[in-house]
Motif scaffolding. Structure first.
Motif, PDB file in Angstrom:
ATOM      1  N   MET A   1      20.473  70.082  -8.843  1.00 45.60           N
ATOM      2  CA  MET A   1      19.640  71.087  -7.928  1.00 45.60           C
ATOM      3  C   MET A   1      19.142  72.100  -8.457  1.00 45.60           C
ATOM      4  SD  MET A   1      19.812  70.315  -4.781  1.00 45.60           S
ATOM      5  CE  MET A   1      20.598  68.598  -4.321  1.00 45.60           C
ATOM      6  N   ALA A   2      19.586  72.627  -9.607  1.00 47.00           N
ATOM      7  CA  ALA A   2      18.796  73.960 -10.169  1.00 47.00           C
ATOM      8  C   ALA A   2      17.292  73.619 -10.669  1.00 47.00           C
ATOM      9  CB  ALA A   2      19.953  74.554 -11.175  1.00 47.00           C
ATOM     10  N   SER A   3      16.676  74.692 -10.615  1.00 43.98           N
ATOM     11  CA  SER A   3      15.295  74.540 -11.019  1.00 43.98           C
ATOM     12  C   SER A   3      14.980  75.884 -11.814  1.00 43.98           C
ATOM     13  CB  SER A   3      14.179  74.567  -9.899  1.00 43.98           C
ATOM     14  OG  SER A   3      13.078  74.977 -10.064  1.00 43.98           O
ATOM     15  N   ASN A   4      14.004  75.921 -12.845  1.00 41.60           N
ATOM     16  CA  ASN A   4      13.541  76.799 -13.752  1.00 41.60           C
ATOM     17  C   ASN A   4      11.995  77.029 -13.642  1.00 41.60           C
ATOM     18  OD1 ASN A   4      12.375  74.753 -14.884  1.00 41.60           O
ATOM     19  ND2 ASN A   4      13.024  75.398 -17.018  1.00 41.60           N
ATOM     20  N   GLU A  37      18.228  72.258   2.372  1.00 49.93           N
ATOM     21  CA  GLU A  37      17.692  71.219   1.956  1.00 49.93           C
ATOM     22  C   GLU A  37      16.049  71.494   1.426  1.00 49.93           C
ATOM     23  OE1 GLU A  37      18.434  67.949   1.216  1.00 49.93           O
ATOM     24  OE2 GLU A  37      20.631  68.090   1.916  1.00 49.93           O
ATOM     25  N   LYS A  38      15.389  72.281   2.304  1.00 47.68           N
ATOM     26  CA  LYS A  38      14.030  72.667   2.027  1.00 47.68           C
ATOM     27  C   LYS A  38      14.027  73.387   0.765  1.00 47.68           C
ATOM     28  CE  LYS A  38      10.053  74.898   4.068  1.00 47.68           C
ATOM     29  NZ  LYS A  38       9.396  75.418   5.244  1.00 47.68           N
ATOM     30  N   LEU A  39      14.878  74.468   0.431  1.00 41.17           N
ATOM     31  CA  LEU A  39      14.910  75.289  -0.743  1.00 41.17           C
ATOM     32  C   LEU A  39      15.164  74.277  -1.962  1.00 41.17           C
ATOM     33  CD1 LEU A  39      17.185  78.060   0.426  1.00 41.17           C
ATOM     34  CD2 LEU A  39      14.667  78.229   0.122  1.00 41.17           C
ATOM     35  N   ALA A  40      16.095  73.256  -1.822  1.00 39.10           N
ATOM     36  CA  ALA A  40      16.380  72.457  -3.122  1.00 39.10           C
ATOM     37  C   ALA A  40      15.042  71.481  -3.120  1.00 39.10           C
ATOM     38  CB  ALA A  40      17.371  71.545  -2.403  1.00 39.10           C
ATOM     39  N   ASN A  42      11.648  72.202  -2.645  1.00 35.73           N
ATOM     40  CA  ASN A  42      10.975  73.202  -3.025  1.00 35.73           C
ATOM     41  C   ASN A  42      11.014  73.868  -4.626  1.00 35.73           C
ATOM     42  OD1 ASN A  42       9.383  72.975  -0.798  1.00 35.73           O
ATOM     43  ND2 ASN A  42      10.201  74.960   0.052  1.00 35.73           N
ATOM     44  N   GLY A  43      12.431  73.356  -5.088  1.00 32.73           N
ATOM     45  CA  GLY A  43      12.776  74.116  -6.456  1.00 32.73           C
ATOM     46  C   GLY A  43      12.891  75.453  -6.394  1.00 32.73           C
ATOM     47  N   GLN A  44      13.631  76.030  -5.193  1.00 29.44           N
ATOM     48  CA  GLN A  44      13.774  77.458  -5.063  1.00 29.44           C
ATOM     49  C   GLN A  44      15.358  77.726  -5.497  1.00 29.44           C
ATOM     50  OE1 GLN A  44      11.174  77.457  -1.440  1.00 29.44           O
ATOM     51  NE2 GLN A  44      11.790  79.506  -1.822  1.00 29.44           N
ATOM     52  N   LEU A  45      16.281  76.632  -5.480  1.00 29.93           N
ATOM     53  CA  LEU A  45      17.405  76.849  -5.833  1.00 29.93           C
ATOM     54  C   LEU A  45      17.485  77.068  -7.560  1.00 29.93           C
ATOM     55  CD1 LEU A  45      19.660  74.416  -3.713  1.00 29.93           C
ATOM     56  CD2 LEU A  45      18.945  76.886  -3.127  1.00 29.93           C
ATOM     57  N   ALA A  46      17.744  78.129  -7.942  1.00 27.82           N
ATOM     58  CA  ALA A  46      17.538  78.422  -9.362  1.00 27.82           C
ATOM     59  C   ALA A  46      18.764  78.168 -10.312  1.00 27.82           C
ATOM     60  CB  ALA A  46      16.852  80.071  -9.574  1.00 27.82           C
ATOM     61  N   THR A  47      19.958  78.849  -9.624  1.00 24.57           N
ATOM     62  CA  THR A  47      21.100  78.914 -10.488  1.00 24.57           C
ATOM     63  C   THR A  47      22.283  78.570  -9.431  1.00 24.57           C
ATOM     64  OG1 THR A  47      21.129  81.156 -10.225  1.00 24.57           O
ATOM     65  CG2 THR A  47      20.218  80.295 -12.426  1.00 24.57           C
ATOM     66  N   GLN A  48      23.543  78.173 -10.070  1.00 28.54           N
ATOM     67  CA  GLN A  48      24.533  77.670  -9.262  1.00 28.54           C
ATOM     68  C   GLN A  48      25.680  77.825 -10.297  1.00 28.54           C
ATOM     69  OE1 GLN A  48      22.913  73.382  -8.766  1.00 28.54           O
ATOM     70  NE2 GLN A  48      23.934  73.880  -6.857  1.00 28.54           N
ATOM     71  N   TYR A  49      26.788  78.187  -9.624  1.00 20.84           N
ATOM     72  CA  TYR A  49      28.106  78.515 -10.260  1.00 20.84           C
ATOM     73  C   TYR A  49      28.619  77.117 -10.734  1.00 20.84           C
ATOM     74  CZ  TYR A  49      28.184  82.966  -7.949  1.00 20.84           C
ATOM     75  OH  TYR A  49      27.912  84.192  -7.700  1.00 20.84           O
ATOM     76  N   VAL A  50      29.142  76.722 -11.566  1.00 20.92           N
ATOM     77  CA  VAL A  50      29.651  75.386 -12.063  1.00 20.92           C
ATOM     78  C   VAL A  50      30.927  75.709 -12.782  1.00 20.92           C
ATOM     79  CG1 VAL A  50      27.191  74.647 -12.847  1.00 20.92           C
ATOM     80  CG2 VAL A  50      28.686  75.834 -14.696  1.00 20.92           C
ATOM     81  N   ASP A  51      31.626  74.601 -13.006  1.00 15.59           N
ATOM     82  CA  ASP A  51      33.008  74.507 -13.231  1.00 15.59           C
ATOM     83  C   ASP A  51      33.166  74.129 -14.964  1.00 15.59           C
ATOM     84  OD1 ASP A  51      32.674  71.650 -13.647  1.00 15.59           O
ATOM     85  OD2 ASP A  51      33.847  71.177 -11.839  1.00 15.59           O
ATOM     86  N   MET A  52      34.176  73.914 -15.477  1.00 12.63           N
ATOM     87  CA  MET A  52      34.291  73.575 -16.812  1.00 12.63           C
ATOM     88  C   MET A  52      33.563  72.490 -17.068  1.00 12.63           C
ATOM     89  SD  MET A  52      35.837  76.563 -17.870  1.00 12.63           S
ATOM     90  CE  MET A  52      36.259  76.133 -19.638  1.00 12.63           C
TER      91      MET A  52
END
Length: 117
Positions: A1-4, A37-40, A42-52
């Motif tokens: 999902m994340a985008s740069n 869904e629209k943000l995803a 459009n590449g607008q979900l920039a960063t996410q919390y991730v597990d190990m």
């Protein structure tokens, strides 16, 4: 999902993992499923919390505020505005010396590169 796709993230690659200081437990990213869904798309979900295992997580051990889809940061449609929960400004060479991880997302250097053109 994340985008740069944001100039703020031009020095990062999708899939890079950073340790970012947080000091919140209140407030979280909430969004209607259709808009998410629209943000995803459009590449607008920039960063996410991730597990190990570097997988986006809803577990509060990794996503301290319970943000939907583990969203930590989003951007405006053109990427020039970046809003995030973690505190990238709290990173420095003499901080977190006993905490392993990659801390410098180089947000401010990337922004300088872009906005000085």
């Amino acid at each position: 999902m994340a985008s740069n796709r944001s100039p703020w993230l031009s020095r990062a690659r999708v899939g890079d993992v950073y340790s970012v200081p947080v000091s919140h437990g209140e407030g979280r990213f909430l969004c209607a499923p259709e808009l998410l869904e629209k943000l995803a798309q459009n590449g607008q979900l920039a960063t996410q919390y991730v597990d190990m295992e570097d997988v986006p997580s809803m577990d509060t051990a990794y996503n301290p505020n319970g943000s939907v889809w583990a969203v930590e940061g989003i951007t405006s449609p053109d990427g020039r505005v970046f809003g995030k929960m973690g505190h990238a400004e709290r990173v420095g060479p003499e901080l977190y010396r006993n905490v392993p991880g990659r801390f410098d997302l180089q947000l401010f250097e990337a922004a300088r590169d872009y906005f000085s053109l």
